[in-house]
Write a protein that holds these residues in place. Structure first.
Motif, PDB file in Angstrom:
ATOM      1  N   THR A  82     -42.864  93.450  63.984  1.00 25.57           N
ATOM      2  CA  THR A  82     -42.500  92.615  62.763  1.00 25.57           C
ATOM      3  C   THR A  82     -42.265  93.290  61.483  1.00 25.57           C
ATOM      4  O   THR A  82     -43.426  94.433  61.376  1.00 25.57           O
ATOM      5  CB  THR A  82     -43.424  91.372  62.725  1.00 25.57           C
ATOM      6  OG1 THR A  82     -42.767  90.572  61.967  1.00 25.57           O
ATOM      7  CG2 THR A  82     -44.737  91.634  62.467  1.00 25.57           C
ATOM      8  N   ALA A  83     -41.382  93.198  60.843  1.00 25.56           N
ATOM      9  CA  ALA A  83     -41.436  93.857  59.514  1.00 25.56           C
ATOM     10  C   ALA A  83     -41.881  92.674  58.415  1.00 25.56           C
ATOM     11  O   ALA A  83     -42.088  93.207  57.289  1.00 25.56           O
ATOM     12  CB  ALA A  83     -39.999  94.360  59.341  1.00 25.56           C
ATOM     13  N   ASP A  84     -42.065  91.383  58.804  1.00 28.19           N
ATOM     14  CA  ASP A  84     -42.309  90.358  57.886  1.00 28.19           C
ATOM     15  C   ASP A  84     -43.916  90.268  57.609  1.00 28.19           C
ATOM     16  O   ASP A  84     -44.612  89.746  58.601  1.00 28.19           O
ATOM     17  CB  ASP A  84     -41.768  89.043  58.351  1.00 28.19           C
ATOM     18  CG  ASP A  84     -41.997  87.981  57.292  1.00 28.19           C
ATOM     19  OD1 ASP A  84     -42.508  88.205  56.306  1.00 28.19           O
ATOM     20  OD2 ASP A  84     -41.720  86.942  57.790  1.00 28.19           O
ATOM     21  N   THR A  85     -44.259  90.876  56.847  1.00 27.76           N
ATOM     22  CA  THR A  85     -46.026  91.025  56.506  1.00 27.76           C
ATOM     23  C   THR A  85     -46.480  89.680  55.983  1.00 27.76           C
ATOM     24  O   THR A  85     -47.747  89.387  55.698  1.00 27.76           O
ATOM     25  CB  THR A  85     -46.417  92.271  55.627  1.00 27.76           C
ATOM     26  OG1 THR A  85     -45.503  92.245  54.262  1.00 27.76           O
ATOM     27  CG2 THR A  85     -46.088  93.499  56.285  1.00 27.76           C
ATOM     28  N   ALA A  86     -45.453  88.834  55.282  1.00 31.64           N
ATOM     29  CA  ALA A  86     -45.937  87.514  55.047  1.00 31.64           C
ATOM     30  C   ALA A  86     -46.656  86.611  55.722  1.00 31.64           C
ATOM     31  O   ALA A  86     -47.261  85.868  55.590  1.00 31.64           O
ATOM     32  CB  ALA A  86     -44.779  86.878  54.108  1.00 31.64           C
ATOM     33  N   ILE A  87     -46.323  86.847  57.138  1.00 29.95           N
ATOM     34  CA  ILE A  87     -46.632  85.980  58.156  1.00 29.95           C
ATOM     35  C   ILE A  87     -48.078  86.289  58.453  1.00 29.95           C
ATOM     36  O   ILE A  87     -49.008  85.515  58.986  1.00 29.95           O
ATOM     37  CB  ILE A  87     -45.822  85.976  59.512  1.00 29.95           C
ATOM     38  CG1 ILE A  87     -45.946  87.575  59.944  1.00 29.95           C
ATOM     39  CG2 ILE A  87     -44.666  85.663  59.254  1.00 29.95           C
ATOM     40  CD1 ILE A  87     -45.236  87.467  61.393  1.00 29.95           C
ATOM     41  N   PHE A  88     -48.597  87.492  57.951  1.00 31.47           N
ATOM     42  CA  PHE A  88     -50.191  87.639  58.209  1.00 31.47           C
ATOM     43  C   PHE A  88     -50.958  86.897  57.230  1.00 31.47           C
ATOM     44  O   PHE A  88     -52.206  87.011  57.293  1.00 31.47           O
ATOM     45  CB  PHE A  88     -50.388  89.197  58.045  1.00 31.47           C
ATOM     46  CG  PHE A  88     -49.687  90.037  59.073  1.00 31.47           C
ATOM     47  CD1 PHE A  88     -50.411  90.289  60.242  1.00 31.47           C
ATOM     48  CD2 PHE A  88     -48.507  90.425  58.898  1.00 31.47           C
ATOM     49  CE1 PHE A  88     -49.856  90.799  61.442  1.00 31.47           C
ATOM     50  CE2 PHE A  88     -47.786  91.031  59.984  1.00 31.47           C
ATOM     51  CZ  PHE A  88     -48.560  91.228  61.228  1.00 31.47           C
ATOM     52  N   ILE A  89     -50.460  85.997  56.062  1.00 34.59           N
ATOM     53  CA  ILE A  89     -51.147  85.551  54.978  1.00 34.59           C
ATOM     54  C   ILE A  89     -51.122  84.094  55.177  1.00 34.59           C
ATOM     55  O   ILE A  89     -49.960  83.387  55.345  1.00 34.59           O
ATOM     56  CB  ILE A  89     -50.763  85.959  53.720  1.00 34.59           C
ATOM     57  CG1 ILE A  89     -50.790  87.444  53.622  1.00 34.59           C
ATOM     58  CG2 ILE A  89     -51.455  85.415  52.613  1.00 34.59           C
ATOM     59  CD1 ILE A  89     -52.462  87.966  53.726  1.00 34.59           C
ATOM     60  N   CYS A  90     -52.084  83.230  55.426  1.00 33.55           N
ATOM     61  CA  CYS A  90     -52.037  81.846  55.186  1.00 33.55           C
ATOM     62  C   CYS A  90     -51.519  81.278  53.873  1.00 33.55           C
ATOM     63  O   CYS A  90     -52.157  81.498  52.932  1.00 33.55           O
ATOM     64  CB  CYS A  90     -53.434  81.174  55.653  1.00 33.55           C
ATOM     65  SG  CYS A  90     -53.397  79.235  55.485  1.00 33.55           S
ATOM     66  N   PRO A  91     -50.399  80.332  54.195  1.00 32.16           N
ATOM     67  CA  PRO A  91     -49.908  80.049  52.778  1.00 32.16           C
ATOM     68  C   PRO A  91     -50.738  78.612  52.049  1.00 32.16           C
ATOM     69  O   PRO A  91     -50.840  78.426  50.945  1.00 32.16           O
ATOM     70  CB  PRO A  91     -48.595  79.228  53.318  1.00 32.16           C
ATOM     71  CG  PRO A  91     -48.905  78.871  54.764  1.00 32.16           C
ATOM     72  CD  PRO A  91     -49.758  80.080  55.213  1.00 32.16           C
ATOM     73  N   GLY A  92     -51.854  78.317  52.825  1.00 23.27           N
ATOM     74  CA  GLY A  92     -52.729  77.493  52.431  1.00 23.27           C
ATOM     75  C   GLY A  92     -53.846  78.044  51.531  1.00 23.27           C
ATOM     76  O   GLY A  92     -54.457  77.458  50.714  1.00 23.27           O
ATOM     77  N   LYS A  93     -53.932  79.332  51.618  1.00 22.42           N
ATOM     78  CA  LYS A  93     -54.920  80.217  50.824  1.00 22.42           C
ATOM     79  C   LYS A  93     -54.305  81.676  50.765  1.00 22.42           C
ATOM     80  O   LYS A  93     -54.443  82.357  51.525  1.00 22.42           O
ATOM     81  CB  LYS A  93     -56.250  80.086  51.460  1.00 22.42           C
ATOM     82  CG  LYS A  93     -57.178  80.702  50.545  1.00 22.42           C
ATOM     83  CD  LYS A  93     -58.670  80.301  50.976  1.00 22.42           C
ATOM     84  CE  LYS A  93     -59.751  80.843  49.911  1.00 22.42           C
ATOM     85  NZ  LYS A  93     -60.891  80.690  50.183  1.00 22.42           N
ATOM     86  N   ARG A  94     -53.486  81.946  49.750  1.00 25.54           N
ATOM     87  CA  ARG A  94     -52.668  82.748  49.764  1.00 25.54           C
ATOM     88  C   ARG A  94     -53.377  84.247  49.627  1.00 25.54           C
ATOM     89  O   ARG A  94     -52.683  85.269  49.856  1.00 25.54           O
ATOM     90  CB  ARG A  94     -51.872  82.692  48.209  1.00 25.54           C
ATOM     91  CG  ARG A  94     -51.118  81.668  48.281  1.00 25.54           C
ATOM     92  CD  ARG A  94     -49.854  81.777  47.305  1.00 25.54           C
ATOM     93  NE  ARG A  94     -49.122  80.714  47.204  1.00 25.54           N
ATOM     94  CZ  ARG A  94     -48.010  80.177  48.202  1.00 25.54           C
ATOM     95  NH1 ARG A  94     -47.836  80.864  49.166  1.00 25.54           N
ATOM     96  NH2 ARG A  94     -47.610  79.116  48.000  1.00 25.54           N
ATOM     97  N   ASN A  95     -54.675  84.259  49.763  1.00 23.70           N
ATOM     98  CA  ASN A  95     -55.490  85.410  49.706  1.00 23.70           C
ATOM     99  C   ASN A  95     -56.209  85.476  51.007  1.00 23.70           C
ATOM    100  O   ASN A  95     -57.004  86.392  51.274  1.00 23.70           O
ATOM    101  CB  ASN A  95     -56.248  85.826  48.525  1.00 23.70           C
ATOM    102  CG  ASN A  95     -57.253  84.687  48.344  1.00 23.70           C
ATOM    103  OD1 ASN A  95     -57.313  83.812  49.075  1.00 23.70           O
ATOM    104  ND2 ASN A  95     -58.317  84.974  47.600  1.00 23.70           N
ATOM    105  N   SER A  96     -55.728  84.859  51.848  1.00 19.18           N
ATOM    106  CA  SER A  96     -56.579  84.786  53.181  1.00 19.18           C
ATOM    107  C   SER A  96     -55.535  85.224  54.627  1.00 19.18           C
ATOM    108  O   SER A  96     -54.532  84.624  54.778  1.00 19.18           O
ATOM    109  CB  SER A  96     -57.071  83.618  53.506  1.00 19.18           C
ATOM    110  OG  SER A  96     -57.982  83.480  54.588  1.00 19.18           O
ATOM    111  N   GLY A  97     -56.345  85.943  55.523  1.00 21.04           N
ATOM    112  CA  GLY A  97     -55.639  86.085  56.735  1.00 21.04           C
ATOM    113  C   GLY A  97     -56.205  85.217  57.639  1.00 21.04           C
ATOM    114  O   GLY A  97     -56.789  84.026  57.411  1.00 21.04           O
TER     115      GLY A  97
END
Length: 181
Positions: A82-97
């Motif tokens: 995957t090239a989309d690194t945004a999917i590794f971060i929870c949108p509910g808490k933008r600084n959390s994996g």
């Protein structure tokens, strides 16, 4: 004789009245739809579930190349799977994996958890045990006090309240890699 003056007819609202009305509407909007409301967190959990589904696809492609084993670290998925690194971060808490059950394989059953929102600790969970924050404080508060998502090895997902409705077991060689808080 003096002429009686009629008071001036008021046809418009004053600027102050308009500003107060706008401010009240904004306060009510934030109270109903702001980041700490269940409505907002439910929307974030839906986006989070989408991220986990995308990660599951990447994990399965990886497993297909590695005898059914998922990677030791999620960083192994980038950039080949995957090239989309945004999917590794929870949108509910933008600084959390996400929490990741390292050591699983694609052959593990439907009851084997693979990933979830950050959990309160890195231990196996019994039914009705606290998995996610129940007071909105760290750890395990990706979606405040409204629970989180759990992705299983077979690709199905559940949304859980803070206290799990199911057992989330694991034993050697599986370990739960949980984001630090």
């Amino acid at each position: 004789m003096k002429s009686a003056r009629k008071p001036a007819k008021r046809d418009a609202h004053s600027l102050l009245e308009i500003l107060i009305t706008v401010a009240l509407i904004m306060v009510m909007y934030v109270m109903m739809f702001g980041p700490s409301t269940k409505f907002h967190q439910t929307q974030q959990m839906t986006k989070c579930a989408r991220n986990l589904q995308h990660l599951h696809v990447a994990l399965n492609i990886y497993a297909g190349d590695h005898d059914g084993m998922f990677p030791a670290s999620l960083t192994e998925l980038v950039p080949r799977y995957t090239a989309d690194t945004a999917i590794f971060i929870c949108p509910g808490k933008r600084n959390s994996g996400y929490a990741y059950y390292r050591g699983r394989s694609a052959k593990d059953g439907a009851d084997a958890a693979l990933m979830s929102d950050a959990q309160v600790n890195d231990r196996p969970k019994l039914q009705h045990e606290l998995v996610f924050s129940d007071d909105g404080k760290a750890p395990g508060n990706n979606h405040r006090k409204f629970g989180g998502n759990i992705l299983f090895c077979d690709g199905h997902m559940t949304t859980s309240e803070p206290h799990s409705g199911q057992i989330l077991p694991f034993s050697e060689p599986v370990t739960l890699v949980n984001p630090a808080r």
